[in-house]
Every structure is written in structure tokens, then in C-alpha cells.
Write an enzyme that holds these catalytic residues in place. Structure first.
Site, mmCIF file in Angstrom:
data_model
loop_
_atom_site.group_PDB
_atom_site.id
_atom_site.type_symbol
_atom_site.label_atom_id
_atom_site.label_comp_id
_atom_site.label_asym_id
_atom_site.label_seq_id
_atom_site.Cartn_x
_atom_site.Cartn_y
_atom_site.Cartn_z
ATOM 1 C CG HIS A 165 -33.232 9.084 -52.278
ATOM 2 N ND1 HIS A 165 -34.109 8.254 -51.611
ATOM 3 C CD2 HIS A 165 -32.089 9.066 -51.543
ATOM 4 C CE1 HIS A 165 -33.512 7.743 -50.540
ATOM 5 N NE2 HIS A 165 -32.297 8.226 -50.473
ATOM 6 C CG ASP A 214 -25.744 12.877 -53.457
ATOM 7 O OD1 ASP A 214 -25.084 12.194 -52.629
ATOM 8 O OD2 ASP A 214 -26.603 12.389 -54.223
ATOM 9 C CD GLN A 254 -31.826 12.117 -48.294
ATOM 10 O OE1 GLN A 254 -31.556 10.950 -48.043
ATOM 11 N NE2 GLN A 254 -31.600 13.096 -47.441
ATOM 12 N NE ARG A 310 -34.765 9.367 -46.025
ATOM 13 C CZ ARG A 310 -33.927 8.496 -46.613
ATOM 14 N NH1 ARG A 310 -32.639 8.781 -46.723
ATOM 15 N NH2 ARG A 310 -34.387 7.365 -47.135
ATOM 16 C CB CYS A 356 -28.715 12.675 -49.256
ATOM 17 S SG CYS A 356 -27.446 12.296 -50.483
ATOM 18 N NE ARG A 379 -31.319 2.737 -51.229
ATOM 19 C CZ ARG A 379 -30.589 3.595 -50.498
ATOM 20 N NH1 ARG A 379 -29.307 3.377 -50.299
ATOM 21 N NH2 ARG A 379 -31.149 4.666 -49.978
HETATM 22 N N1 CP Z 1 -29.394 9.054 -47.692
HETATM 23 C C1 CP Z 1 -29.616 7.750 -47.827
HETATM 24 O O1 CP Z 1 -30.539 7.310 -48.492
HETATM 25 O O2 CP Z 1 -28.733 6.973 -47.141
HETATM 26 P P1 CP Z 1 -28.542 5.401 -47.331
HETATM 27 O O3 CP Z 1 -27.959 5.189 -48.694
HETATM 28 O O4 CP Z 1 -27.594 4.997 -46.232
HETATM 29 O O5 CP Z 1 -29.883 4.740 -47.182
HETATM 30 N N1 NVA Z 2 -26.865 9.960 -55.245
HETATM 31 C C1 NVA Z 2 -26.524 8.988 -54.242
HETATM 32 C C2 NVA Z 2 -27.471 9.083 -53.092
HETATM 33 C C3 NVA Z 2 -27.197 8.138 -51.953
HETATM 34 C C4 NVA Z 2 -28.192 8.249 -50.854
HETATM 35 C C5 NVA Z 2 -26.544 7.600 -54.850
HETATM 36 O O1 NVA Z 2 -27.473 7.292 -55.611
HETATM 37 O O2 NVA Z 2 -25.638 6.818 -54.596
#
Ligand code: CP
Ligand code: NVA
Length: 328
Positions: A138, A233, A141, A301, A273, A111
């Protein structure tokens, strides 16, 4: 023949983007996720002896827990490296991190702030790299979300998803997944916050082959009208905190509230999400309503990522072959 019988691995050794997948592979992942969800006992030792490392530059609840629980359920192990204090590559170069990790573990979930970090790790590592969220995409997701939609509506070719808000990483992966599945997606963003041109071009290219229907608009009413699913989102993603206040003003007309939901089909599901900023992109009344499917999404997920792990890590030959190939 069912893709379940034919799909035992993915053609690309990594999952950095939905673009790494073919339409048949996306369908195969969703099918396998359904099997894993309905008959988990059959997969209890599928990844016995395998190790997965998670390295996260940003916080996480769902992605971390679902990958850790998923590996345990499949008989393997996951270990977590908290990289939130500094971006990867500062203490030692990504190529050296990759060449260490591939000696100990069987896969990497990253990440990151920049998508470049995910790509660079994959270029150097002889083991699969999975994008657990970058600034660009993502993929886990979106695959989980289309699995959720398939559970509800069965035929994804007849589903219209309206994404309302920022043309961000989640939006990108949803667009690409919809395109590969021949589905209908309408994205409504404020001017200046559209999805990236190259993602739209890739999705449009796939859509010419699958018959998907992609719409991009600034008019949320047009996007939401008749939609089977309404998705939003956060307005400021992780890494954009300094823009949050200015974005709140720009995005306010795009809030998913009861008035907006009333424009969608009566049976429409609300998706997000998560994490949600309640009172900003979505009201409590919508996210807590019977129409909300957000916790189904979160659960799924787990099942979809188990399918991805089985397909990427479930083949012991690959690691040996790639190591040998990569190092001569
Ligand atoms: N939706 C998602 O990826 O959640 P987190 O940021 O908690 O992993
Ligand atoms: N768009 C958001 C998604 C979080 C799961 C971010 O990148 O923070």
C-alpha cells in the site's frame, strides 16, 4: 539544491511498490506534498484536462475520496469503477482493459486482491498505474504516513516507528519506505505473521545504502520501547475475513492499548491506516486519545497523492511517447 527543484518526474512510470522509488524520489515526494499542502492554489490547474480512473476490487473510503478530491483540486477529473462484485480480468482480459483505458484516460489507480493484477495492468498500459492497495503493498499509505511523521518530528533519520501486528501490505510499504529514508522501524508480529521474506530482503538491501535501522521481532515490548510512533493495522486484512476469528486469538497479546503505549516514548504518536477495528488491534482509549494522529494521516493521504499525481501525470509528453513506443 532542494529536491523540489530537481524532481519533476519519477524514473519509473508507475507506482506499484515503494521499491519503484529511489531515496531521493521518496524525499522529493514528501517535499512536494508539503508544498501542495501549504500552497494548494498554485496547483489548481496543474492537471487540467487529465483524467484518472479508479478501479477497485475492494471497498475504500480514504483512497477513493482522496484520489477523487485530489484530481479535482488539481484541475483534472477522476472516475470510479466499482469492481467489488468480481475480480478484474473475468469479463475481458487485463491487456484489453489496459489498451482501452489508455485511449481515454491519463492514469489508473487499482485496488486489487492480488498484486499480480496491478503488475499485469502496468505491463500492458501505456499510462501510469498506481497501486491503491494490493495484497502485497500500500505505497500511497506509507508515503502519506512518513509525511505525517516528518511534519511531527522533522528529521526522519531520528524517528523510531514501532509497527505492531500483522506483517501485511501496510507493514511491507512502511518497511520499504523507512529503509529508503534511512529511518528506524521495528516490526513486532506474532510468529508466523512476519512480513514477506522478499520485502524484508529488499528493505535490508536499501538499508545498507541509507543507514536505516530495521528490526523484526515477536516481542512487542522490545519494538515499542522508546518508539516515537506506534502503528497498528487490522489483524485480518480485506480478503482474509475467513481467518478473522482464529487471528483474533493469535493477535490478542499485540493489541495497542494504554499499557502498550506507556512503553513508548512519552511524546509518541499513535498511527493506524484505518479502517480500525476498535476493541481489537486498538482500544478506543488509544485511538481517541490526544496521542492519536490517525486523522492527520488520513488528511495527508490527499496531499501526498496529489504530489504523486503531479509527478506521474503532470508530464503530457510521457503518454504520447509511451503510446508511440509501445505500439510502434
Ligand atoms: N487506509 C486506506 O487505504 O483506507 P481505505 O481502505 O478506506 O481506502
Ligand atoms: N491491511 C489492510 C489495510 C486497509 C487500508 C487491508 O488490506 O485490508
Amino acid at each position: 539544491m532542494s529536491p523540489l527543484r530537481t524532481l519533476t518526474r519519477l524514473s519509473c512510470p508507475d507506482l506499484l511498490s515503494v521499491q519503484d522509488l529511489s531515496p531521493a524520489e521518496v524525499e522529493g515526494i514528501l517535499d512536494l506534498a508539503g508544498l501542495v499542502k501549504s500552497r494548494p492554489e498554485e496547483f489548481r490547474s496543474a492537471l487540467a484536462g487529465r483524467h484518472l480512473v479508479l478501479i477497485f476490487e475492494k471497498p475504500s473510503l480514504r483512497t477513493r475520496v482522496t484520489f477523487e478530491v485530489g484530481m479535482a483540486d488539481l484541475g483534472g477529473r477522476a472516475l470510479f469503477i466499482d469492481q467489488t462484485h468480481a475480480p478484474l480480468g473475468g469479463r475481458e482480459k487485463l491487456c484489453d482493459i489496459a489498451r482501452n483505458l489508455e485511449r481515454w484516460v491519463d492514469g489508473i489507480v487499482l485496488r486489487t486482491f492480488t498484486h499480480q493484477t496491478v503488475s499485469e495492468m502496468a505491463a500492458h498500459a501505456a499510462i501510469p498505474v498506481i497501486n491503491g492497495l494490493s495484497d502485497r503493498e500500500h505505497p500511497c499509505q506509507a508515503l502519506g504516513d512518513y509525511f505525517t511523521l516528518q511534519e511531527r518530528f522533522t528529521d526522519l533519520r531520528r524517528v523510531k516507528l514501532a509497527f505492531v501486528g500483522d506483517g501485511n501490505n501496510v507493514c511491507h510499504s512502511l518497511l520499504l519506505t523507512a529503509a529508503l529514508l534511512g529511518s528506524h522501524i521495528a516490526v513486532a508480529t506474532p510468529p508466523g505473521y512476519e512480513p514477506a521474506r522478499e520485502i524484508v530482503a529488499a528493505a535490508a538491501d536499501a538499508a545498507t545504502r541509507t543507514g536505516a535501522h530495521l528490526e523484526l521481532t515477536h516481542d512487542w515490548q522490545a519494538a515499542v520501547t522508546g518508539a516515537d510512533a506506534v502503528y497498528t493495522d487490522v489483524w485480518a486484512s480485506m480478503g482474509q475475513e475467513s481467518e478473522a476469528e482464529q487471528r483474533r486469538a493469535v493477535f490478542a497479546p499485540y493489541q495497542v492499548n494504554e499499557g502498550l503505549m506507556a512503553r513508548a516514548a512519552p511524546h509518541a504518536v499513535f498511527l493506524h491506516c484505518l479502517p480500525a477495528h476498535r476493541g481489537e488491534e486498538v482500544t478506543d482509549a488509544v485511538i481517541d486519545s490526544p496521542q492519536s494522529g490517525v486523522y492527520d494521516q488520513a488528511e495527508n493521504r490527499l496531499h501526498v497523492q496529489k504530489a504523486i499525481l503531479l509527478l506521474l501525470l503532470g508530464n503530457g509528453q510521457r503518454r504520447t511517447a509511451r503510446l508511440r513506443g509501445a505500439r510502434g
